[in-house]
Write a protein that holds these residues in place. Structure first.
Motif, PDB file in Angstrom:
ATOM      1  N   UNK A 277      39.680  47.804  40.841  1.00  0.00           N
ATOM      2  CA  UNK A 277      39.866  48.980  41.654  1.00  0.00           C
ATOM      3  C   UNK A 277      41.100  49.041  42.288  1.00  0.00           C
ATOM      4  N   UNK A 278      41.808  50.275  42.196  1.00  0.00           N
ATOM      5  CA  UNK A 278      43.275  50.304  42.772  1.00  0.00           C
ATOM      6  C   UNK A 278      43.100  50.113  44.381  1.00  0.00           C
ATOM      7  N   UNK A 279      42.027  50.461  45.138  1.00  0.00           N
ATOM      8  CA  UNK A 279      41.974  50.314  46.409  1.00  0.00           C
ATOM      9  C   UNK A 279      42.054  48.792  46.802  1.00  0.00           C
ATOM     10  N   UNK A 280      41.398  47.990  45.898  1.00  0.00           N
ATOM     11  CA  UNK A 280      41.566  46.611  46.317  1.00  0.00           C
ATOM     12  C   UNK A 280      42.850  45.927  45.922  1.00  0.00           C
ATOM     13  N   UNK A 281      43.552  46.570  45.159  1.00  0.00           N
ATOM     14  CA  UNK A 281      44.998  46.168  44.907  1.00  0.00           C
ATOM     15  C   UNK A 281      45.809  46.714  46.015  1.00  0.00           C
ATOM     16  N   UNK A 282      45.556  47.732  46.493  1.00  0.00           N
ATOM     17  CA  UNK A 282      46.661  48.242  47.612  1.00  0.00           C
ATOM     18  C   UNK A 282      46.370  47.414  48.801  1.00  0.00           C
TER      19      UNK A 282
ATOM     20  N   UNK B  98      31.687  54.837  58.500  1.00  0.00           N
ATOM     21  CA  UNK B  98      32.613  54.903  57.407  1.00  0.00           C
ATOM     22  C   UNK B  98      34.080  54.458  57.671  1.00  0.00           C
ATOM     23  N   UNK B  99      34.548  54.741  58.969  1.00  0.00           N
ATOM     24  CA  UNK B  99      35.856  54.526  59.441  1.00  0.00           C
ATOM     25  C   UNK B  99      36.172  52.972  59.386  1.00  0.00           C
ATOM     26  N   UNK B 100      35.059  52.286  59.342  1.00  0.00           N
ATOM     27  CA  UNK B 100      35.235  50.712  59.213  1.00  0.00           C
ATOM     28  C   UNK B 100      35.814  50.103  58.191  1.00  0.00           C
ATOM     29  N   UNK B 101      35.709  50.889  56.920  1.00  0.00           N
ATOM     30  CA  UNK B 101      36.314  50.457  55.869  1.00  0.00           C
ATOM     31  C   UNK B 101      37.863  50.306  55.871  1.00  0.00           C
ATOM     32  N   UNK B 102      38.512  51.249  56.328  1.00  0.00           N
ATOM     33  CA  UNK B 102      39.838  51.186  56.672  1.00  0.00           C
ATOM     34  C   UNK B 102      40.315  50.197  57.667  1.00  0.00           C
ATOM     35  N   UNK B 103      39.568  50.133  58.462  1.00  0.00           N
ATOM     36  CA  UNK B 103      39.819  49.104  59.817  1.00  0.00           C
ATOM     37  C   UNK B 103      39.898  47.675  59.334  1.00  0.00           C
ATOM     38  N   UNK B 104      39.052  47.296  58.324  1.00  0.00           N
ATOM     39  CA  UNK B 104      38.987  46.216  57.536  1.00  0.00           C
ATOM     40  C   UNK B 104      39.664  45.967  56.443  1.00  0.00           C
TER      41      UNK B 104
ATOM     42  N   UNK C  63      40.025  47.979  53.693  1.00  0.00           N
ATOM     43  CA  UNK C  63      39.329  48.474  52.380  1.00  0.00           C
ATOM     44  C   UNK C  63      39.579  50.097  52.456  1.00  0.00           C
ATOM     45  N   UNK C  64      40.337  50.428  51.476  1.00  0.00           N
ATOM     46  CA  UNK C  64      40.892  51.720  51.359  1.00  0.00           C
ATOM     47  C   UNK C  64      40.261  52.685  50.185  1.00  0.00           C
ATOM     48  N   UNK C  65      39.008  52.577  50.195  1.00  0.00           N
ATOM     49  CA  UNK C  65      38.133  53.718  49.310  1.00  0.00           C
ATOM     50  C   UNK C  65      38.353  54.956  50.059  1.00  0.00           C
ATOM     51  N   UNK C  66      37.785  56.130  49.042  1.00  0.00           N
ATOM     52  CA  UNK C  66      37.610  57.270  49.804  1.00  0.00           C
ATOM     53  C   UNK C  66      36.110  57.672  50.299  1.00  0.00           C
ATOM     54  N   UNK C  67      35.915  57.859  51.586  1.00  0.00           N
ATOM     55  CA  UNK C  67      34.631  57.778  51.967  1.00  0.00           C
ATOM     56  C   UNK C  67      33.899  59.066  51.791  1.00  0.00           C
TER      57      UNK C  67
ATOM     58  N   UNK D 207      37.873  60.478  58.278  1.00  0.00           N
ATOM     59  CA  UNK D 207      39.370  60.597  57.849  1.00  0.00           C
ATOM     60  C   UNK D 207      39.497  59.507  56.485  1.00  0.00           C
ATOM     61  N   UNK D 208      40.402  60.130  55.422  1.00  0.00           N
ATOM     62  CA  UNK D 208      40.465  59.259  54.260  1.00  0.00           C
ATOM     63  C   UNK D 208      41.951  58.456  54.643  1.00  0.00           C
ATOM     64  N   UNK D 209      41.551  57.116  54.427  1.00  0.00           N
ATOM     65  CA  UNK D 209      43.065  56.116  54.949  1.00  0.00           C
ATOM     66  C   UNK D 209      44.142  56.767  54.029  1.00  0.00           C
ATOM     67  N   UNK D 210      45.356  56.930  54.763  1.00  0.00           N
ATOM     68  CA  UNK D 210      46.571  57.169  54.213  1.00  0.00           C
ATOM     69  C   UNK D 210      46.903  56.104  53.174  1.00  0.00           C
ATOM     70  N   UNK D 211      46.393  54.914  53.110  1.00  0.00           N
ATOM     71  CA  UNK D 211      46.804  54.089  51.974  1.00  0.00           C
ATOM     72  C   UNK D 211      45.815  54.199  50.861  1.00  0.00           C
ATOM     73  N   UNK D 212      44.898  54.903  51.035  1.00  0.00           N
ATOM     74  CA  UNK D 212      43.757  55.248  49.672  1.00  0.00           C
ATOM     75  C   UNK D 212      44.667  55.822  48.513  1.00  0.00           C
TER      76      UNK D 212
END
Length: 348
Positions: free
Chosen positions: A232-237, A287-293, A295-299, A305-310
Motif C-alpha cells: 500500500x502506498x501509505x506504507x511506502x510513504x 483516528x488522528x493517532x494513525x498519522x502520529x505513529x 501511518x498515513x491512510x485516509x481516515x 484531518x487527512x495527513x498531508x503525507x497521505x
C-alpha cells in the motif's frame, strides 16, 4: 479441642472469604478488560491501545498480525473465541468473516460522521464490519538500486516484468496478507482473470520473497534488500518520511485500494467494552493517532484531518474495486487456492 474447632472454622471461613474475594476480583478484572486483534502496523496498534487505556481505564490485551492471519485465527477460535474485537487490516477478510458468521452486527452512533465508502462497507457486510481508513495499492523502488543496476524507473505494473528485475521484486503472500490479496484482486479486475494470472505468473519470476506481512516489502526496500516492493502506498510513504531513498509509484494502468475495517467478534466475552472501543475508534481523536505513529491512510471520520503525507486518492487512477465480490468467502477461497496452485508453486 473447642479452640481447635474454632480455629478450623475460622480458617474455613477465611478461605471462603478469600475465594469470594478472588472471584470478585476476577469478575472486576473481566469487566475492565478487552482482547483485541490488530491488523495494522505495530506502532499504530500500540498507540491505539495506550490512548484507549488512558481514556477509559479498560486494560487491553493486543495481538498484532496481518489481516489474513487474524481471519484464520478468528475462524479457528470460533467455538471458543479468545478476542473481542478485530481492528484494522484490509476489509476483504473482514467481509469474509462477516459472511461466515464469525462477527456480529453493530451500528455505532458515530456512523453519521463517516465517509460514504466507510458506510458502504458496513452496509455490504450487513452491519458486521465498518471502514476505518482507506489507502491505495502501488509499489515503490529504491532509487539507488535502480540506478546502480541500470533498471529503467518503473511506472506501470507491466514494468515489473523486465528481466532486469529478476529476484528484485518483493510482495507478500495473499494467504496471510490483505495487501497481497488486494493485489491479486486488483490485477484480475484490471486485466481479466486469465490475463491477470498470466501476469502474476510472469512477475513470479522476479519475486525474491513472498513475505508474511504486507508492509514488509516497503521496509526491505528501505534497507536495500530489494529493489522494488509492492505494498500500500501509505506504507511506502512511511519509509520516505524516514528518509529512505524510495520513490512511490501509482501504477499507470490503474490500481486497487483497501478499506481497512473493524469488526466485533461473535461470542466476545467483553462485548460491552468492545463496543466502547468500536465507538471510540471512529472518533477524530482516535483516528488522528494513525498519522502520529507514521501511518498515513485516509481516515473514515469526515472530521479527522487527512495527513498531508497521505497519497492523494483523487490523483490516483483507482479501479472500481468490487469489495462485495472479492470479499466473499467462496471467491476468496477460490482465488487463493488458484494462486497457490498456479503461481506460488511455479519454478522460477
Amino acid at each position: 479441642m473447642k479452640l481447635r474447632k474454632n480455629l478450623v472454622a475460622a480458617s474455613m471461613f477465611a478461605g471462603v472469604v478469600t475465594a469470594l474475594s478472588f472471584a470478585s476480583a476476577g469478575t472486576a478484572k473481566a469487566q475492565g478488560a478487552l482482547v483485541m486483534y490488530c491488523g495494522v502496523q505495530e506502532e499504530w496498534c500500540r498507540g491505539m491501545v495506550n490512548a484507549f487505556e488512558r481514556e477509559t481505564g479498560i486494560k487491553v490485551s493486543m495481538t498484532r498480525k496481518s489481516a489474513g492471519e487474524v481471519y484464520a485465527q478468528v475462524k479457528a477460535e470460533a467455538a471458543n473465541p479468545r478476542a473481542d474485537i478485530w481492528w484494522g487490516g484490509t476489509g476483504d477478510p473482514h467481509m469474509q468473516a462477516a459472511e461466515e458468521g464469525l462477527t456480529v452486527e453493530y451500528k455505532s452512533p458515530k456512523m453519521g460522521e463517516l465517509q460514504d465508502w466507510a458506510v458502504r462497507q458496513w452496509e455490504q457486510s450487513k452491519g458486521k464490519t465498518v471502514g476505518i481508513y482507506s489507502g491505495a495499492l502501488g509499489f515503490g523502488y529504491n532509487t539507488e538500486l535502480v540506478k546502480s543496476k541500470g533498471v529503467p524507473e518503473p511506472k506501470c505494473w507491466a514494468d515489473l516484468l523486465t528481466t532486469k528485475l529478476k529476484d528484485e521484486v518483493q510482495v507478500a503472500d495473499p494467504n496471510s496478507s490483505g495487501t497481497a490479496y488486494t493485489l491479486l484482486a486488483t490485477i484480475i479486475q484490471l486485466m481479466g482473470e486469465e490475463k491477470g494470472f498470466d501476469y502474476l505468473k510472469a512477475v513470479h519470476k522476479n519475486i525474491n520473497q513472498y513475505t508474511k506481512s504486507g508492509a514488509a516489502p516497503a521496509k526491505a526496500m528501505a534497507l536495500g534488500e530489494t529493489t522494488v516492493g509492492i505494498a500500500f502506498m501509505h506504507d511506502i510513504v512511511t519509509m520516505v518520511v524516514d528518509k529512505a531513498p524510495i520513490k512511490v509509484v501509482a501504477p499507470c494502468e490503474g490500481t486497487g485500494y483497501e478499506i481497512g475495517s473493524m469488526s466485533l467478534i461473535k461470542g466476545a466475552k467483553n462485548l460491552d467494552n468492545a463496543k466502547k472501543f468500536y465507538d471510540w475508534a471512529l472518533t477524530p481523536a482516535a483516528q488522528k493517532i494513525g498519522a502520529e505513529t507514521k501511518s498515513y491512510q485516509v481516515p473514515s471520520n469526515k472530521a479527522t484531518p487527512v495527513p498531508p503525507e497521505a497519497p492523494k486518492l483523487a490523483d490516483i487512477k483507482l479501479i472500481n474495486f468490487d469489495f462485495a465480490k472479492y470479499g466473499s468467502s467462496d471467491e476468496r477461497k477460490r482465488l487463493l487456492s488458484k494462486w497457490d496452485n498456479e503461481v506460488k508453486n511455479l519454478p522460477k
